[in-house]
Design a protein around this motif. Structure first.
Motif, PDB file in Angstrom:
ATOM      1  N   ILE A 183       1.955   1.380  -5.693  1.00 27.45           N
ATOM      2  CA  ILE A 183       1.428   2.741  -5.795  1.00 27.45           C
ATOM      3  C   ILE A 183       1.025   3.229  -4.404  1.00 27.45           C
ATOM      4  CG2 ILE A 183      -0.839   1.792  -6.504  1.00 27.45           C
ATOM      5  CD1 ILE A 183      -1.212   4.373  -8.196  1.00 27.45           C
ATOM      6  N   ASP A 184       1.422   4.446  -4.073  1.00 25.28           N
ATOM      7  CA  ASP A 184       1.139   4.995  -2.742  1.00 25.28           C
ATOM      8  C   ASP A 184      -0.268   5.563  -2.666  1.00 25.28           C
ATOM      9  OD1 ASP A 184       3.730   4.455  -2.103  1.00 25.28           O
ATOM     10  OD2 ASP A 184       4.363   6.540  -1.874  1.00 25.28           O
ATOM     11  N   CYS A 185      -0.826   5.500  -1.467  1.00 32.32           N
ATOM     12  CA  CYS A 185      -2.033   6.281  -1.178  1.00 32.32           C
ATOM     13  C   CYS A 185      -1.748   6.942   0.171  1.00 32.32           C
ATOM     14  CB  CYS A 185      -3.268   5.391  -1.131  1.00 32.32           C
ATOM     15  SG  CYS A 185      -4.771   6.364  -1.007  1.00 32.32           S
ATOM     16  N   LYS A 186      -1.318   8.189   0.117  1.00 32.78           N
ATOM     17  CA  LYS A 186      -0.763   8.820   1.316  1.00 32.78           C
ATOM     18  C   LYS A 186      -1.838   9.335   2.261  1.00 32.78           C
ATOM     19  CE  LYS A 186       3.140   9.976  -1.584  1.00 32.78           C
ATOM     20  NZ  LYS A 186       4.242   9.122  -1.161  1.00 32.78           N
ATOM     21  N   HIS A 187      -2.984   9.662   1.722  1.00 28.65           N
ATOM     22  CA  HIS A 187      -4.118  10.048   2.567  1.00 28.65           C
ATOM     23  C   HIS A 187      -5.392   9.949   1.735  1.00 28.65           C
ATOM     24  CE1 HIS A 187      -6.527  11.939   5.632  1.00 28.65           C
ATOM     25  NE2 HIS A 187      -5.477  11.987   6.433  1.00 28.65           N
ATOM     26  N   GLY A 215      -7.103  -4.833 -13.814  1.00 28.94           N
ATOM     27  CA  GLY A 215      -6.536  -6.108 -13.378  1.00 28.94           C
ATOM     28  C   GLY A 215      -5.018  -6.074 -13.277  1.00 28.94           C
ATOM     29  N   GLN A 216      -4.448  -4.874 -13.144  1.00 25.38           N
ATOM     30  CA  GLN A 216      -3.001  -4.726 -13.003  1.00 25.38           C
ATOM     31  C   GLN A 216      -2.523  -5.424 -11.719  1.00 25.38           C
ATOM     32  OE1 GLN A 216      -0.511  -2.898 -14.858  1.00 25.38           O
ATOM     33  NE2 GLN A 216       0.850  -3.840 -13.363  1.00 25.38           N
ATOM     34  N   GLU A 217      -1.462  -6.202 -11.804  1.00 22.39           N
ATOM     35  CA  GLU A 217      -0.885  -6.756 -10.583  1.00 22.39           C
ATOM     36  C   GLU A 217      -0.306  -5.598  -9.772  1.00 22.39           C
ATOM     37  OE1 GLU A 217       2.223 -10.143  -9.006  1.00 22.39           O
ATOM     38  OE2 GLU A 217       1.966  -9.886 -11.154  1.00 22.39           O
ATOM     39  N   MET A 218      -0.786  -5.418  -8.563  1.00 21.81           N
ATOM     40  CA  MET A 218      -0.393  -4.212  -7.840  1.00 21.81           C
ATOM     41  C   MET A 218      -0.500  -4.370  -6.329  1.00 21.81           C
ATOM     42  SD  MET A 218      -3.780  -1.954  -8.717  1.00 21.81           S
ATOM     43  CE  MET A 218      -3.688  -0.651  -7.524  1.00 21.81           C
ATOM     44  N   VAL A 219       0.253  -3.501  -5.631  1.00 19.56           N
ATOM     45  CA  VAL A 219       0.134  -3.378  -4.181  1.00 19.56           C
ATOM     46  C   VAL A 219      -0.010  -1.891  -3.882  1.00 19.56           C
ATOM     47  CG1 VAL A 219       1.345  -3.587  -1.983  1.00 19.56           C
ATOM     48  CG2 VAL A 219       1.496  -5.433  -3.651  1.00 19.56           C
ATOM     49  N   VAL A 220      -0.995  -1.571  -3.041  1.00 21.47           N
ATOM     50  CA  VAL A 220      -1.139  -0.188  -2.584  1.00 21.47           C
ATOM     51  C   VAL A 220      -0.328  -0.042  -1.304  1.00 21.47           C
ATOM     52  CG1 VAL A 220      -2.763   1.567  -1.805  1.00 21.47           C
ATOM     53  CG2 VAL A 220      -3.419  -0.035  -3.611  1.00 21.47           C
ATOM     54  N   ARG A 221       0.467   1.009  -1.249  1.00 22.66           N
ATOM     55  CA  ARG A 221       1.305   1.236  -0.070  1.00 22.66           C
ATOM     56  C   ARG A 221       0.829   2.471   0.685  1.00 22.66           C
ATOM     57  NH1 ARG A 221       7.376   0.447  -2.634  1.00 22.66           N
ATOM     58  NH2 ARG A 221       7.731  -1.663  -1.875  1.00 22.66           N
ATOM     59  N   ILE A 222       0.791   2.348   2.001  1.00 19.45           N
ATOM     60  CA  ILE A 222       0.475   3.514   2.834  1.00 19.45           C
ATOM     61  C   ILE A 222       1.688   3.803   3.713  1.00 19.45           C
ATOM     62  CG2 ILE A 222      -1.009   4.457   4.636  1.00 19.45           C
ATOM     63  CD1 ILE A 222      -3.195   2.521   3.716  1.00 19.45           C
ATOM     64  N   PRO A 223       2.399   4.895   3.466  1.00 20.89           N
ATOM     65  CA  PRO A 223       3.432   5.285   4.422  1.00 20.89           C
ATOM     66  C   PRO A 223       2.717   5.839   5.655  1.00 20.89           C
ATOM     67  CG  PRO A 223       3.280   6.905   2.638  1.00 20.89           C
ATOM     68  CD  PRO A 223       2.224   5.866   2.381  1.00 20.89           C
ATOM     69  N   VAL A 224       2.861   5.162   6.773  1.00 23.46           N
ATOM     70  CA  VAL A 224       2.093   5.580   7.961  1.00 23.46           C
ATOM     71  C   VAL A 224       2.908   6.637   8.718  1.00 23.46           C
ATOM     72  CG1 VAL A 224       0.897   4.823  10.038  1.00 23.46           C
ATOM     73  CG2 VAL A 224       1.025   3.297   8.049  1.00 23.46           C
ATOM     74  N   VAL A 250      -3.091  -4.098   0.984  1.00 22.30           N
ATOM     75  CA  VAL A 250      -2.268  -2.911   1.283  1.00 22.30           C
ATOM     76  C   VAL A 250      -1.017  -3.317   2.050  1.00 22.30           C
ATOM     77  CG1 VAL A 250      -4.091  -1.137   1.371  1.00 22.30           C
ATOM     78  CG2 VAL A 250      -3.539  -2.414   3.440  1.00 22.30           C
ATOM     79  N   HIS A 251       0.016  -2.530   1.847  1.00 21.80           N
ATOM     80  CA  HIS A 251       1.220  -2.655   2.674  1.00 21.80           C
ATOM     81  C   HIS A 251       1.319  -1.393   3.524  1.00 21.80           C
ATOM     82  CE1 HIS A 251       3.549  -5.700  -0.061  1.00 21.80           C
ATOM     83  NE2 HIS A 251       2.398  -6.161   0.368  1.00 21.80           N
ATOM     84  N   LEU A 252       1.514  -1.569   4.821  1.00 16.79           N
ATOM     85  CA  LEU A 252       1.619  -0.436   5.744  1.00 16.79           C
ATOM     86  C   LEU A 252       3.099  -0.216   6.050  1.00 16.79           C
ATOM     87  CD1 LEU A 252      -1.215  -1.634   8.179  1.00 16.79           C
ATOM     88  CD2 LEU A 252      -1.439  -0.127   6.175  1.00 16.79           C
ATOM     89  N   LEU A 253       3.615   0.944   5.697  1.00 15.80           N
ATOM     90  CA  LEU A 253       5.050   1.200   5.850  1.00 15.80           C
ATOM     91  C   LEU A 253       5.273   2.112   7.060  1.00 15.80           C
ATOM     92  CD1 LEU A 253       5.933   1.926   2.097  1.00 15.80           C
ATOM     93  CD2 LEU A 253       5.680  -0.271   3.254  1.00 15.80           C
ATOM     94  N   GLN A 296      -6.592  -7.366   2.772  1.00 14.91           N
ATOM     95  CA  GLN A 296      -5.371  -7.999   3.268  1.00 14.91           C
ATOM     96  C   GLN A 296      -4.323  -6.924   3.564  1.00 14.91           C
ATOM     97  OE1 GLN A 296      -3.725 -10.730   0.396  1.00 14.91           O
ATOM     98  NE2 GLN A 296      -1.928 -11.027   1.697  1.00 14.91           N
ATOM     99  N   ALA A 297      -3.711  -6.979   4.751  1.00 10.62           N
ATOM    100  CA  ALA A 297      -2.750  -5.937   5.125  1.00 10.62           C
ATOM    101  C   ALA A 297      -1.451  -6.561   5.605  1.00 10.62           C
ATOM    102  CB  ALA A 297      -3.333  -5.041   6.209  1.00 10.62           C
ATOM    103  N   GLN A 298      -0.356  -5.981   5.186  1.00 10.86           N
ATOM    104  CA  GLN A 298       0.970  -6.450   5.593  1.00 10.86           C
ATOM    105  C   GLN A 298       1.724  -5.253   6.162  1.00 10.86           C
ATOM    106  OE1 GLN A 298       3.210  -8.593   2.492  1.00 10.86           O
ATOM    107  NE2 GLN A 298       4.951  -7.278   2.934  1.00 10.86           N
ATOM    108  N   ILE A 299       2.445  -5.469   7.248  1.00  7.89           N
ATOM    109  CA  ILE A 299       3.252  -4.380   7.802  1.00  7.89           C
ATOM    110  C   ILE A 299       4.645  -4.470   7.200  1.00  7.89           C
ATOM    111  CG2 ILE A 299       4.204  -3.342   9.897  1.00  7.89           C
ATOM    112  CD1 ILE A 299       1.815  -4.513  11.417  1.00  7.89           C
TER     113      ILE A 299
END
Ligand code: SF4
Ligand code: SF4
Length: 301
Positions: A183-187, A215-224, A250-253, A296-299
């Motif tokens: 799921i994105d969080c754009k700002h 408790g949903q298995e999830m990753v938040v994505r931020i398109p940078v 979070v995943h940083l895209l 935790q952050a992943q690029i």
């Protein structure tokens, strides 16, 4: 009447859209209007024409067959008057060099199921499955729900990639059939979110908070995106927000220019025409800020 969906791409052997080997189905239509969108052909919720200027030989065959005079050749360029187009696609059939193409295929749930099941053996071996992406997969409400139910009935692992912009009731009903949520969080700021996507973020944040609490298995994505959400003060806002709703990963895209040719093919103005691809190293300070705050952050994703 049987529910039908509009799909604009099916990508096989995908390894970036969830665990294992996956088939990613891209559904057409999005309620957001992100100025940096890498798939601008996905935004309209209907089938549409894509024109590739560099392939076009300006023969005029398409102009001649259009019943609505929606196409003209002006100063050696093909001009589309979209408001006149009735989406009959006679022009695309008439084009001898495939410079005009139709984006979007209409299909039923069962037709799409047959398509994705072709790679079922690979899903089983690798722990993969099917990912629904877009566009915004939650925009085609009935079709997406019916398809997810069908996938689960077949015992397949399901993932969705969503903007999170959906009514909370519908979002909650979908999660029952979703194994993994991207799921994105754009700002983090609603006014900024609206400035660059045309919609505020309250609904997204409500859904994000619900999924985390459930408790949903999830990753938040931020398109940078340059000059939008890449500044340290925005990262601090993200951190405050994520701490308050217990987001731990979070995943940083990094921004990229993969959508540039498509914006041109659609004949639409593109705000990031002169920006460069963001190198992964440019996001290291942002990653460090998240990790110092216990997130935790992943690029890349
Ligand atoms: S899709 Fe039909 S109406 Fe639209 S430009 Fe092509 S020929 Fe004309
Ligand atoms: S038919 Fe194809 S090649 Fe000819 S003008 Fe139209 S888009 Fe260009």
């Amino acid at each position: 009447m049987e529910t039908k969906g509009i799909v604009f791409n099916i990508q096989r052997f995908s390894i970036h859209d969830g665990p294992g080997i996956r088939t990613t189905v891209f559904l057409k239509g999005c309620p957001l209007n992100c100025r940096w969108c890498a798939n601008p052909e996905s935004k309209a919720p209907h089938r549409e024409l894509l024109h590739t200027e560099k392939t076009c030989v300006h023969c005029g065959s398409c102009v001649a067959v259009c019943p609505n005079h929606a196409l003209t050749l002006e100063e050696g360029r093909l001009v589309q008057k979209r408001e006149k187009c009735a989406q009959c696609f006679a022009c695309a059939k008439a084009c001898p060099v495939h410079a005009l193409q139709v984006e979007g295929d209409v299909c039923t749930v069962e037709e799409l199921l047959v398509e994705v099941k072709k790679d079922e053996a690979f899903y089983k071996k690798s722990g993969g499955g099917v990912t629904l992406s877009g566009g915004e997969p939650l925009l085609q409400r009935e079709f997406t729900l019916a398809f997810l139910k069908r996938l689960k009935a077949e015992g397949m692992h399901t993932t969705i990639e969503t903007t999170g912009f959906a009514s909370p009731e519908y979002f909650r009903s979908i999660l029952e059939y979703v194994d993994m949520l991207y799921i994105d969080c754009k700002h983090p700021d609603s006014a900024e979110h609206e400035r660059m996507t045309d919609v505020p973020n309250e609904r997204v944040l409500e859904n994000l908070e619900y999924a985390a609490a459930a408790g949903q298995e999830m990753v938040v994505r931020i398109p940078v995106i340059p000059h939008f959400n890449d500044a340290p003060e925005v990262t601090r806002q993200y951190i405050d927000l994520f701490r308050s709703i217990h987001i731990k990963q979070v995943h940083l895209l990094p921004f990229h220019q993969l959508g540039l040719a498509k914006w041109r093919a659609l004949g639409q103005p593109y705000l990031f025409e002169n920006e460069q691809n963001m190198k992964k190293e440019m996001l290291l300070p942002m990653k460090a800020m998240f990790e110092a705050a216990g997130i935790q952050a992943q690029i890349g994703g």
